[in-house]
Motif scaffolding. Structure first.
Motif, PDB file in Angstrom:
ATOM      1  N   ASP A   1       0.811  -1.228   0.000  1.00 29.56           N
ATOM      2  CA  ASP A   1       0.000   0.000   0.000  1.00 29.56           C
ATOM      3  C   ASP A   1       0.842   1.276   0.000  1.00 29.56           C
ATOM      4  N   THR A   2       2.029   1.191  -0.561  1.00 28.96           N
ATOM      5  CA  THR A   2       2.943   2.325  -0.634  1.00 28.96           C
ATOM      6  C   THR A   2       3.326   2.539  -2.088  1.00 28.96           C
ATOM      7  N   LYS A   3       3.190   3.787  -2.557  1.00 30.42           N
ATOM      8  CA  LYS A   3       3.515   4.113  -3.948  1.00 30.42           C
ATOM      9  C   LYS A   3       4.993   4.474  -4.054  1.00 30.42           C
TER      10      LYS A   3
ATOM     11  N   ASP B   1       5.992  12.821  -6.003  1.00 28.59           N
ATOM     12  CA  ASP B   1       4.750  12.261  -6.534  1.00 28.59           C
ATOM     13  C   ASP B   1       4.589  10.783  -6.197  1.00 28.59           C
ATOM     14  N   ALA B   2       5.247  10.362  -5.129  1.00 27.82           N
ATOM     15  CA  ALA B   2       5.126   8.998  -4.623  1.00 27.82           C
ATOM     16  C   ALA B   2       5.436   9.055  -3.126  1.00 27.82           C
ATOM     17  N   ASP B   3       5.120   7.979  -2.420  1.00 27.91           N
ATOM     18  CA  ASP B   3       5.456   7.919  -0.993  1.00 27.91           C
ATOM     19  C   ASP B   3       6.958   7.748  -0.795  1.00 27.91           C
TER      20      ASP B   3
ATOM     21  N   MET C   1      17.833  -1.218   3.707  1.00 20.72           N
ATOM     22  CA  MET C   1      16.566  -1.932   3.873  1.00 20.72           C
ATOM     23  C   MET C   1      15.535  -0.886   4.275  1.00 20.72           C
ATOM     24  N   LEU C   2      14.390  -0.918   3.632  1.00 12.66           N
ATOM     25  CA  LEU C   2      13.272  -0.047   4.000  1.00 12.66           C
ATOM     26  C   LEU C   2      12.181  -0.916   4.599  1.00 12.66           C
ATOM     27  N   GLU C   3      11.850  -0.657   5.849  1.00 12.94           N
ATOM     28  CA  GLU C   3      10.734  -1.348   6.481  1.00 12.94           C
ATOM     29  C   GLU C   3       9.544  -0.403   6.491  1.00 12.94           C
ATOM     30  N   ILE C   4       8.448  -0.879   5.910  1.00  8.18           N
ATOM     31  CA  ILE C   4       7.245  -0.072   5.814  1.00  8.18           C
ATOM     32  C   ILE C   4       6.286  -0.497   6.916  1.00  8.18           C
TER      33      ILE C   4
ATOM     34  N   GLU D   1       5.123   4.647   9.953  1.00  8.62           N
ATOM     35  CA  GLU D   1       6.515   5.047   9.852  1.00  8.62           C
ATOM     36  C   GLU D   1       7.280   4.243   8.803  1.00  8.62           C
ATOM     37  N   PHE D   2       8.355   4.854   8.351  1.00 10.98           N
ATOM     38  CA  PHE D   2       9.347   4.184   7.533  1.00 10.98           C
ATOM     39  C   PHE D   2      10.576   3.999   8.411  1.00 10.98           C
TER      40      PHE D   2
END
Length: 173
Positions: free
Chosen positions: A84-86, A99-101, A139-142, A146-147
């Motif tokens: 659910d993240t653009k 223009d994106a998350d 590493m990106l944890e969504i 929070e990110f």
């Protein structure tokens, strides 16, 4: 969800393997390569990681076009959605509009994490260790609110180091 992010692997297959192996071991569920892949072997590492992945062409990747249908290669800027993240993915940071998350890019060989107007701009740095004496990736944890970005660095003959950054997401409602 955890998304592994690498960029600028160039000809360094062993360093790419270490970065991918670390991300898989740390729980990545998806991998993004932000360009300058250079070697087909790196695409094979991504493909054989057992994870879904996406890789954008970099300015040194024109010769990989013949592998376009075999691997998940895209042209920049490329928009996609995960958890659910653009996302907007590119190699060269030409399209830096929010223009994106999450906006992922490479090319500069410099790690950068900036959170502006509820958009995370993320460059994992260079895996190849060409412009500095260390290899780096992220590493990106969504999470819902929070990110969490984990920056990995590896200097020659030293252990992998980790550093965490947290960014609070505002609700879009």
């Amino acid at each position: 969800m955890k998304i592994g992010i690498i960029s600028d692997t160039h000809t360094k297959i062993k360093k790419a393997q270490r970065a991918i192996d670390t991300l898989v071991k740390e729980g990545a569920e998806f991998i993004v390569h932000a360009g300058d892949i250079v070697e087909v072997e790196t695409l094979e590492l991504l493909h054989n990681s057992g994870l879904k992945y996406i890789a954008v062409y970099g300015n040194n990747d024109a010769h990989l076009v013949s592998f376009h249908n075999r691997f998940n290669l895209v042209q920049e800027p490329y928009y996609f959605k995960v958890a659910d993240t653009k996302f907007k993915l590119m190699h060269i940071p030409f399209y830096m509009s929010p223009d994106a998350d999450v906006v992922i890019f490479g090319h500069t060989h410099k790690a950068a994490f900036e959170f502006t107007n509820n958009t995370l701009f993320l460059n994992p740095g260079e895996v190849c260790a060409r412009n500095k004496p260390l290899s780096e990736w992220a590493m990106l944890e969504i999470k819902e609110s929070e990110f969490i970005v984990t920056r990995y660095t590896k200097e020659k003959k030293k252990e992998i180091k980790k550093e965490n950054f947290k960014y609070i997401r505002e609700s879009n409602e």
